[in-house]
Write a protein that holds these residues in place. Structure first.
Motif, PDB file in Angstrom:
ATOM      1  N   LEU A  93       6.515  45.471 -39.402  1.00 49.34           N
ATOM      2  CA  LEU A  93       6.976  44.258 -38.719  1.00 49.34           C
ATOM      3  C   LEU A  93       6.014  43.095 -38.931  1.00 49.34           C
ATOM      4  CD1 LEU A  93       8.409  45.644 -35.368  1.00 49.34           C
ATOM      5  CD2 LEU A  93       9.673  44.507 -37.190  1.00 49.34           C
ATOM      6  N   GLY A  94       4.721  43.382 -38.978  1.00 48.94           N
ATOM      7  CA  GLY A  94       3.737  42.329 -39.224  1.00 48.94           C
ATOM      8  C   GLY A  94       3.877  41.725 -40.607  1.00 48.94           C
ATOM      9  N   VAL A  95       4.037  42.576 -41.616  1.00 43.21           N
ATOM     10  CA  VAL A  95       4.213  42.081 -42.987  1.00 43.21           C
ATOM     11  C   VAL A  95       5.537  41.338 -43.124  1.00 43.21           C
ATOM     12  CG1 VAL A  95       4.527  42.822 -45.385  1.00 43.21           C
ATOM     13  CG2 VAL A  95       2.699  43.813 -44.007  1.00 43.21           C
ATOM     14  N   ALA A  96       6.599  41.878 -42.543  1.00 40.21           N
ATOM     15  CA  ALA A  96       7.897  41.193 -42.598  1.00 40.21           C
ATOM     16  C   ALA A  96       7.830  39.842 -41.903  1.00 40.21           C
ATOM     17  CB  ALA A  96       8.976  42.065 -41.947  1.00 40.21           C
ATOM     18  N   GLY A  97       7.080  39.770 -40.817  1.00 38.40           N
ATOM     19  CA  GLY A  97       6.920  38.499 -40.117  1.00 38.40           C
ATOM     20  C   GLY A  97       6.183  37.471 -40.952  1.00 38.40           C
ATOM     21  N   LEU A  98       5.128  37.893 -41.655  1.00 35.24           N
ATOM     22  CA  LEU A  98       4.396  36.959 -42.510  1.00 35.24           C
ATOM     23  C   LEU A  98       5.244  36.471 -43.677  1.00 35.24           C
ATOM     24  CD1 LEU A  98       0.819  38.538 -42.623  1.00 35.24           C
ATOM     25  CD2 LEU A  98       1.619  36.580 -41.291  1.00 35.24           C
ATOM     26  N   VAL A  99       6.017  37.368 -44.253  1.00 31.03           N
ATOM     27  CA  VAL A  99       6.917  36.963 -45.337  1.00 31.03           C
ATOM     28  C   VAL A  99       7.964  35.984 -44.809  1.00 31.03           C
ATOM     29  CG1 VAL A  99       8.707  37.812 -46.916  1.00 31.03           C
ATOM     30  CG2 VAL A  99       6.543  39.023 -46.713  1.00 31.03           C
ATOM     31  N   THR A 100       8.471  36.238 -43.621  1.00 36.68           N
ATOM     32  CA  THR A 100       9.471  35.357 -43.021  1.00 36.68           C
ATOM     33  C   THR A 100       8.882  33.992 -42.690  1.00 36.68           C
ATOM     34  OG1 THR A 100      10.625  37.270 -42.127  1.00 36.68           O
ATOM     35  CG2 THR A 100      11.140  35.152 -41.148  1.00 36.68           C
ATOM     36  N   VAL A 101       7.642  33.950 -42.241  1.00 34.64           N
ATOM     37  CA  VAL A 101       6.987  32.662 -41.979  1.00 34.64           C
ATOM     38  C   VAL A 101       6.918  31.847 -43.263  1.00 34.64           C
ATOM     39  CG1 VAL A 101       4.765  31.590 -41.441  1.00 34.64           C
ATOM     40  CG2 VAL A 101       5.672  33.327 -39.949  1.00 34.64           C
ATOM     41  N   GLY A 102       6.515  32.490 -44.348  1.00 30.18           N
ATOM     42  CA  GLY A 102       6.461  31.787 -45.636  1.00 30.18           C
ATOM     43  C   GLY A 102       7.821  31.295 -46.080  1.00 30.18           C
ATOM     44  N   SER A 137      15.673  32.394 -30.157  1.00 35.83           N
ATOM     45  CA  SER A 137      15.382  31.136 -30.852  1.00 35.83           C
ATOM     46  C   SER A 137      16.462  30.668 -31.813  1.00 35.83           C
ATOM     47  CB  SER A 137      14.074  31.281 -31.630  1.00 35.83           C
ATOM     48  OG  SER A 137      14.259  32.154 -32.728  1.00 35.83           O
ATOM     49  N   TRP A 138      17.562  31.342 -31.904  1.00 40.55           N
ATOM     50  CA  TRP A 138      18.597  30.980 -32.875  1.00 40.55           C
ATOM     51  C   TRP A 138      19.041  29.523 -32.773  1.00 40.55           C
ATOM     52  CZ3 TRP A 138      20.229  33.458 -37.095  1.00 40.55           C
ATOM     53  CH2 TRP A 138      21.373  32.991 -37.718  1.00 40.55           C
ATOM     54  N   PRO A 139      19.365  28.977 -31.590  1.00 36.56           N
ATOM     55  CA  PRO A 139      19.806  27.577 -31.527  1.00 36.56           C
ATOM     56  C   PRO A 139      18.742  26.577 -31.973  1.00 36.56           C
ATOM     57  CG  PRO A 139      20.362  28.719 -29.503  1.00 36.56           C
ATOM     58  CD  PRO A 139      19.477  29.629 -30.292  1.00 36.56           C
ATOM     59  N   ALA A 140      17.485  26.847 -31.667  1.00 34.99           N
ATOM     60  CA  ALA A 140      16.425  25.910 -32.036  1.00 34.99           C
ATOM     61  C   ALA A 140      16.230  25.863 -33.542  1.00 34.99           C
ATOM     62  CB  ALA A 140      15.125  26.302 -31.349  1.00 34.99           C
ATOM     63  N   THR A 141      16.282  27.006 -34.187  1.00 37.52           N
ATOM     64  CA  THR A 141      16.074  27.016 -35.637  1.00 37.52           C
ATOM     65  C   THR A 141      17.308  26.536 -36.376  1.00 37.52           C
ATOM     66  OG1 THR A 141      16.693  29.350 -35.723  1.00 37.52           O
ATOM     67  CG2 THR A 141      14.353  28.836 -35.566  1.00 37.52           C
ATOM     68  N   ALA A 142      18.480  26.671 -35.790  1.00 46.27           N
ATOM     69  CA  ALA A 142      19.711  26.212 -36.447  1.00 46.27           C
ATOM     70  C   ALA A 142      19.726  24.698 -36.569  1.00 46.27           C
ATOM     71  CB  ALA A 142      20.936  26.692 -35.675  1.00 46.27           C
ATOM     72  N   ALA A 143      19.187  24.003 -35.597  1.00 42.09           N
ATOM     73  CA  ALA A 143      19.211  22.544 -35.608  1.00 42.09           C
ATOM     74  C   ALA A 143      18.211  21.965 -36.597  1.00 42.09           C
ATOM     75  CB  ALA A 143      18.908  22.015 -34.215  1.00 42.09           C
ATOM     76  N   ALA A 144      17.207  22.720 -36.988  1.00 38.46           N
ATOM     77  CA  ALA A 144      16.146  22.185 -37.825  1.00 38.46           C
ATOM     78  C   ALA A 144      16.254  22.605 -39.282  1.00 38.46           C
ATOM     79  CB  ALA A 144      14.801  22.618 -37.271  1.00 38.46           C
ATOM     80  N   ARG A 145      17.292  23.269 -39.663  1.00 40.22           N
ATOM     81  CA  ARG A 145      17.390  23.736 -41.045  1.00 40.22           C
ATOM     82  C   ARG A 145      17.601  22.561 -41.986  1.00 40.22           C
ATOM     83  NH1 ARG A 145      23.000  25.664 -39.532  1.00 40.22           N
ATOM     84  NH2 ARG A 145      24.315  24.176 -40.575  1.00 40.22           N
ATOM     85  N   THR A 146      17.223  22.760 -43.207  1.00 42.14           N
ATOM     86  CA  THR A 146      17.439  21.729 -44.211  1.00 42.14           C
ATOM     87  C   THR A 146      18.763  22.001 -44.895  1.00 42.14           C
ATOM     88  OG1 THR A 146      16.175  23.004 -45.810  1.00 42.14           O
ATOM     89  CG2 THR A 146      15.006  21.310 -44.584  1.00 42.14           C
ATOM     90  N   GLY A 147      19.484  20.966 -45.212  1.00 43.07           N
ATOM     91  CA  GLY A 147      20.856  21.075 -45.685  1.00 43.07           C
ATOM     92  C   GLY A 147      21.075  21.899 -46.929  1.00 43.07           C
ATOM     93  N   ALA A 158       9.074  27.347 -46.427  1.00 46.87           N
ATOM     94  CA  ALA A 158       9.514  26.868 -47.733  1.00 46.87           C
ATOM     95  C   ALA A 158      10.975  26.445 -47.746  1.00 46.87           C
ATOM     96  CB  ALA A 158       9.283  27.953 -48.780  1.00 46.87           C
ATOM     97  N   VAL A 159      11.855  27.199 -47.099  1.00 45.85           N
ATOM     98  CA  VAL A 159      13.288  26.968 -47.291  1.00 45.85           C
ATOM     99  C   VAL A 159      14.052  26.690 -46.007  1.00 45.85           C
ATOM    100  CG1 VAL A 159      15.388  27.960 -48.258  1.00 45.85           C
ATOM    101  CG2 VAL A 159      13.221  28.446 -49.330  1.00 45.85           C
ATOM    102  N   ARG A 160      13.719  27.332 -44.905  1.00 48.18           N
ATOM    103  CA  ARG A 160      14.493  27.251 -43.650  1.00 48.18           C
ATOM    104  C   ARG A 160      15.958  27.603 -43.879  1.00 48.18           C
ATOM    105  NH1 ARG A 160      11.452  24.563 -39.455  1.00 48.18           N
ATOM    106  NH2 ARG A 160       9.939  23.260 -40.464  1.00 48.18           N
ATOM    107  N   CYS A 161      16.159  28.765 -44.386  1.00 45.87           N
ATOM    108  CA  CYS A 161      17.498  29.221 -44.736  1.00 45.87           C
ATOM    109  C   CYS A 161      18.041  30.159 -43.651  1.00 45.87           C
ATOM    110  CB  CYS A 161      17.423  29.959 -46.064  1.00 45.87           C
ATOM    111  SG  CYS A 161      18.993  30.107 -46.887  1.00 45.87           S
ATOM    112  N   PHE A 162      19.318  30.484 -43.777  1.00 43.52           N
ATOM    113  CA  PHE A 162      19.976  31.386 -42.837  1.00 43.52           C
ATOM    114  C   PHE A 162      19.264  32.730 -42.782  1.00 43.52           C
ATOM    115  CE2 PHE A 162      22.935  34.894 -42.208  1.00 43.52           C
ATOM    116  CZ  PHE A 162      23.407  34.605 -40.939  1.00 43.52           C
ATOM    117  N   GLU A 163      18.847  33.240 -43.927  1.00 43.67           N
ATOM    118  CA  GLU A 163      18.205  34.549 -43.971  1.00 43.67           C
ATOM    119  C   GLU A 163      16.894  34.571 -43.202  1.00 43.67           C
ATOM    120  OE1 GLU A 163      19.222  32.934 -46.726  1.00 43.67           O
ATOM    121  OE2 GLU A 163      20.898  34.156 -47.414  1.00 43.67           O
ATOM    122  N   SER A 164      16.121  33.494 -43.312  1.00 40.72           N
ATOM    123  CA  SER A 164      14.856  33.463 -42.579  1.00 40.72           C
ATOM    124  C   SER A 164      15.098  33.332 -41.076  1.00 40.72           C
ATOM    125  CB  SER A 164      13.960  32.332 -43.089  1.00 40.72           C
ATOM    126  OG  SER A 164      14.599  31.090 -42.999  1.00 40.72           O
TER     127      SER A 164
END
Length: 130
Positions: free
Chosen positions: A48-57, A115-125, A61-67
């Protein structure tokens, strides 16, 4: 002098990134104190720690649905792991007592899971289409 206002939802998304980084570091610190080769809870914590660090990166970088989805999944898995470790115990071990780290992890993970609503509003198009 130019002034720019940062929307509150964008600040929440940045805060979510910081919380995810803190949860990842707490997981890696917990895995370092245990033996991931023999202790299944330490192995899950390291993963979970490694997956979290990869997700932070990926989030920076992208702010995509997957992240964004990974943030919610890591938060949910952390909540489930902490709860199971303290109620029925990890496989092959008895339940452990609560510590300050576990309480902090629970609070932070609950914030990540919600946190889903907060991150949804800040994604890049169009960043997800690269």
């Amino acid at each position: 002098m130019f002034r720019t206002r940062v929307p509150a939802r964008r600040l929440l998304a940045g805060g979510t990134t910081g919380v995810l980084l803190a949860v990842s570091v707490l997981h890696l610190a917990a895995a370092a104190t245990g033996d991931p080769g023999r202790n299944s809870a330490a192995m899950v914590s390291a993963a979970l720690g490694v997956a979290g660090l990869v997700t932070v990166g990926r989030l920076i970088a992208v702010r995509c649905f997957e992240s964004r989805l990974a943030i919610v999944l890591i938060g949910g898995a952390t909540l489930l792991g902490v709860w199971l470790t303290h109620t029925i115990g990890a496989p092959g071990s008895a339940p452990v007592s609560w510590s300050a780290r576990d309480a902090l992890l629970t609070v932070l993970a609950a914030g990540l899971a919600a946190s889903w609503p907060a991150t949804a509003a800040a994604r890049t198009g169009d960043a997800c289409r690269r």
